[in-house]
Motif scaffolding. Sequence first.
Motif, PDB file in Angstrom:
ATOM      1  N   THR A 182      -7.336  24.384  12.034  1.00 30.96           N
ATOM      2  CA  THR A 182      -8.323  23.880  11.224  1.00 30.96           C
ATOM      3  C   THR A 182      -9.010  22.395  11.713  1.00 30.96           C
ATOM      4  O   THR A 182     -10.146  22.400  11.455  1.00 30.96           O
ATOM      5  CB  THR A 182      -7.824  23.530   9.796  1.00 30.96           C
ATOM      6  OG1 THR A 182      -6.626  22.700   9.747  1.00 30.96           O
ATOM      7  CG2 THR A 182      -7.715  24.984   8.909  1.00 30.96           C
ATOM      8  N   SER A 183      -7.994  21.569  12.292  1.00 33.04           N
ATOM      9  CA  SER A 183      -8.722  20.526  12.787  1.00 33.04           C
ATOM     10  C   SER A 183      -8.327  20.561  14.550  1.00 33.04           C
ATOM     11  O   SER A 183      -8.831  19.255  15.010  1.00 33.04           O
ATOM     12  CB  SER A 183      -8.004  19.520  12.019  1.00 33.04           C
ATOM     13  OG  SER A 183      -6.507  19.402  12.750  1.00 33.04           O
ATOM     14  N   GLY A 184      -7.808  21.503  15.050  1.00 37.10           N
ATOM     15  CA  GLY A 184      -7.619  21.038  16.293  1.00 37.10           C
ATOM     16  C   GLY A 184      -6.471  20.338  16.884  1.00 37.10           C
ATOM     17  O   GLY A 184      -6.250  19.821  18.147  1.00 37.10           O
ATOM     18  N   ARG A 185      -5.962  19.739  15.832  1.00 36.11           N
ATOM     19  CA  ARG A 185      -4.876  18.486  15.969  1.00 36.11           C
ATOM     20  C   ARG A 185      -3.646  19.139  16.327  1.00 36.11           C
ATOM     21  O   ARG A 185      -2.915  20.003  15.493  1.00 36.11           O
ATOM     22  CB  ARG A 185      -4.919  17.634  14.802  1.00 36.11           C
ATOM     23  CG  ARG A 185      -4.027  16.512  15.264  1.00 36.11           C
ATOM     24  CD  ARG A 185      -4.130  15.568  13.917  1.00 36.11           C
ATOM     25  NE  ARG A 185      -3.413  14.445  14.147  1.00 36.11           N
ATOM     26  CZ  ARG A 185      -2.937  13.632  12.898  1.00 36.11           C
ATOM     27  NH1 ARG A 185      -3.269  13.816  11.719  1.00 36.11           N
ATOM     28  NH2 ARG A 185      -2.319  12.583  13.348  1.00 36.11           N
ATOM     29  N   ARG A 186      -2.648  18.672  17.378  1.00 35.94           N
ATOM     30  CA  ARG A 186      -1.401  19.488  17.616  1.00 35.94           C
ATOM     31  C   ARG A 186      -0.384  18.606  17.017  1.00 35.94           C
ATOM     32  O   ARG A 186      -0.595  17.566  16.504  1.00 35.94           O
ATOM     33  CB  ARG A 186      -1.145  19.544  19.024  1.00 35.94           C
ATOM     34  CG  ARG A 186      -2.137  20.210  19.800  1.00 35.94           C
ATOM     35  CD  ARG A 186      -1.480  20.627  21.287  1.00 35.94           C
ATOM     36  NE  ARG A 186      -1.351  19.709  22.182  1.00 35.94           N
ATOM     37  CZ  ARG A 186      -0.734  19.579  23.405  1.00 35.94           C
ATOM     38  NH1 ARG A 186      -0.191  20.720  23.726  1.00 35.94           N
ATOM     39  NH2 ARG A 186      -0.905  18.470  24.107  1.00 35.94           N
ATOM     40  N   THR A 187       1.048  19.219  17.215  1.00 35.40           N
ATOM     41  CA  THR A 187       2.032  18.601  16.417  1.00 35.40           C
ATOM     42  C   THR A 187       2.940  18.302  17.310  1.00 35.40           C
ATOM     43  O   THR A 187       3.719  19.164  18.071  1.00 35.40           O
ATOM     44  CB  THR A 187       2.418  19.478  15.218  1.00 35.40           C
ATOM     45  OG1 THR A 187       1.516  19.674  14.305  1.00 35.40           O
ATOM     46  CG2 THR A 187       3.683  18.746  14.488  1.00 35.40           C
ATOM     47  N   VAL A 188       3.449  16.920  17.361  1.00 33.27           N
ATOM     48  CA  VAL A 188       4.772  16.447  18.129  1.00 33.27           C
ATOM     49  C   VAL A 188       5.896  16.934  17.037  1.00 33.27           C
ATOM     50  O   VAL A 188       5.945  15.964  16.158  1.00 33.27           O
ATOM     51  CB  VAL A 188       4.640  15.293  18.637  1.00 33.27           C
ATOM     52  CG1 VAL A 188       5.875  14.636  19.165  1.00 33.27           C
ATOM     53  CG2 VAL A 188       3.459  15.050  19.643  1.00 33.27           C
TER      54      VAL A 188
ATOM     55  N   THR B 250       0.729   8.692  20.041  1.00 34.47           N
ATOM     56  CA  THR B 250       0.153   9.938  20.034  1.00 34.47           C
ATOM     57  C   THR B 250      -1.052  10.096  18.839  1.00 34.47           C
ATOM     58  O   THR B 250      -0.730   9.742  17.827  1.00 34.47           O
ATOM     59  CB  THR B 250       1.238  11.316  19.915  1.00 34.47           C
ATOM     60  OG1 THR B 250       0.506  12.485  20.015  1.00 34.47           O
ATOM     61  CG2 THR B 250       1.856  10.996  18.751  1.00 34.47           C
ATOM     62  N   LYS B 251      -2.136  10.825  19.330  1.00 37.68           N
ATOM     63  CA  LYS B 251      -2.977  11.281  18.090  1.00 37.68           C
ATOM     64  C   LYS B 251      -2.674  12.546  17.583  1.00 37.68           C
ATOM     65  O   LYS B 251      -3.302  12.770  16.523  1.00 37.68           O
ATOM     66  CB  LYS B 251      -4.296  11.387  19.062  1.00 37.68           C
ATOM     67  CG  LYS B 251      -4.719   9.851  19.813  1.00 37.68           C
ATOM     68  CD  LYS B 251      -6.247  10.308  20.297  1.00 37.68           C
ATOM     69  CE  LYS B 251      -6.839   8.927  20.927  1.00 37.68           C
ATOM     70  NZ  LYS B 251      -6.016   8.248  22.014  1.00 37.68           N
ATOM     71  N   ALA B 252      -1.501  12.983  18.029  1.00 39.31           N
ATOM     72  CA  ALA B 252      -1.202  14.306  17.387  1.00 39.31           C
ATOM     73  C   ALA B 252      -0.228  13.779  16.060  1.00 39.31           C
ATOM     74  O   ALA B 252       0.153  12.895  15.917  1.00 39.31           O
ATOM     75  CB  ALA B 252      -0.180  14.989  18.162  1.00 39.31           C
ATOM     76  N   GLN B 253      -0.364  14.859  15.433  1.00 38.33           N
ATOM     77  CA  GLN B 253       0.708  14.531  14.176  1.00 38.33           C
ATOM     78  C   GLN B 253       2.252  14.510  14.603  1.00 38.33           C
ATOM     79  O   GLN B 253       2.684  15.359  15.352  1.00 38.33           O
ATOM     80  CB  GLN B 253       0.468  15.807  13.151  1.00 38.33           C
ATOM     81  CG  GLN B 253       1.604  15.641  11.788  1.00 38.33           C
ATOM     82  CD  GLN B 253       0.878  14.568  11.131  1.00 38.33           C
ATOM     83  OE1 GLN B 253      -0.127  14.281  10.866  1.00 38.33           O
ATOM     84  NE2 GLN B 253       2.048  13.793  10.369  1.00 38.33           N
ATOM     85  N   PHE B 254       2.679  13.839  14.156  1.00 41.53           N
ATOM     86  CA  PHE B 254       4.186  13.341  14.372  1.00 41.53           C
ATOM     87  C   PHE B 254       4.954  13.788  13.261  1.00 41.53           C
ATOM     88  O   PHE B 254       5.071  13.286  12.174  1.00 41.53           O
ATOM     89  CB  PHE B 254       4.605  12.033  15.012  1.00 41.53           C
ATOM     90  CG  PHE B 254       5.872  11.610  15.580  1.00 41.53           C
ATOM     91  CD1 PHE B 254       7.037  11.761  15.058  1.00 41.53           C
ATOM     92  CD2 PHE B 254       5.949  11.848  17.098  1.00 41.53           C
ATOM     93  CE1 PHE B 254       8.306  11.687  15.768  1.00 41.53           C
ATOM     94  CE2 PHE B 254       6.997  11.979  17.946  1.00 41.53           C
ATOM     95  CZ  PHE B 254       8.392  11.581  17.226  1.00 41.53           C
TER      96      PHE B 254
END
Length: 431
Positions: free
Chosen positions: A114-120, A84-88
């Motif tokens: 802030t970055s548009g990055r989701r979290t798993v 995943t490209k999301a934060q794990f």
Amino acid sequence: MPRDTHDRLDLFAEPSPEKSAGTSPLAERLRPRSFEDLAGQEAVVGPDRPLRKAIESDRLASLIFWGPPGCGKTTLASLIARHTKAQFVSFSAVTGGIPELREIIKTAEHRLATSGRRTVLFVDEIHRFNKAQQDAFLPHVERGTIILVGATTENPSFEVIAPLLSRSLVVTLQPLTEEALERILNRALHDVEAGLGATRLELTDEAKRRLLNYANGDARSLLTALEFVAGQVSSNETDVRRVDDPAMEAALLTKTLRYDKAGEEHYNLISAYIKSLRDSDPDGALYWLARMLEAGEDPKFIARRLVIFASEDVGNADPTGLLVATAVAQAVQFVGLPEAQINLAQGTTYLATRTKDNASYVGLLEAMNDAKSFGNLGVPLHLRNAVTSLMRDQGYGKGYRYVHDDPKAAESQTHLPEPLRGRRYFRPKDR
């Protein structure tokens, strides 16, 4: 893809060579780092399976991994972390609490804004959270702040709240097959860097078979036992460390069957036992009885189920069945384990081989349904006792015929309220 390593547990971090060399348990060192290394669960994440495609293409939705210990729930979470490209972020419901979860959510919200990055968010043992605590996930799953990946050994239908289930895909994982366990075992024996290849450990075919049976579909159990056995064996003159079946038996001592008296396996085994009795299969019933006893089930619980079964399923096809079941229950109380197993075996084979008739039970259920549906129907006057002159004047007992003086009364006299006249609840089977 770089990650904020402070958000992740070492479980999913790249192990250092030093750590892989010996400080980590064998089961951790051998954890697959790609789907190609994964043994088992092909039905779920085999080539071209939808879930595998979703993970590899980073198009993941919230998931609940449900399966027994050692079947690959945490391994699949680690593979998600790698793809995943999301934060794990990994979180344990055993050691963590709501305050820590709030901090994780707060950080996830900030990251998304802030970055548009989701979290798993991987939540191990999610069933350890009570229903109110599980509610804390809902708004953040709905808003897409987090992609929830939960892992549980318990049936999600009972242990995970319905709103969370409706927003997640439940992925059912099976105990690993013997073939999958053998692949894992061979890799452990031959992998020089992460496994035991450098130790020159050899297992005879019989020793392998015993170890595979001991693992009972659990890869972690397999590798933990193998690592223990490896530590007990000394080298021979050729520097080979050979383990035969007696040595394996001595090292493992005993096999613990998977069983949870308060969990689903408890109900699965007793269900298989009762259905074997009902289908008149004494062999199946004895096997499931043995499974429960070996796993430590309370013999009084089994005896109680025999007493219920004797009336529910054998019924008046053999009224002696209830006497036998009651006697077994008394014997279990009086004798205790281990000898009470013999009493349970006798009761099991007796009831399994009896003719079955559930007419009494079915009739009761139908009568109870009518009792609830029709409400408080009055007792017919001729069936009431006239204990006062006023009651006699109102017709209590009028027309009642005493069957000992009038044998035909039993056939012509009604015993049901008028709206239920002619109802038949008891319909014994013609055997």
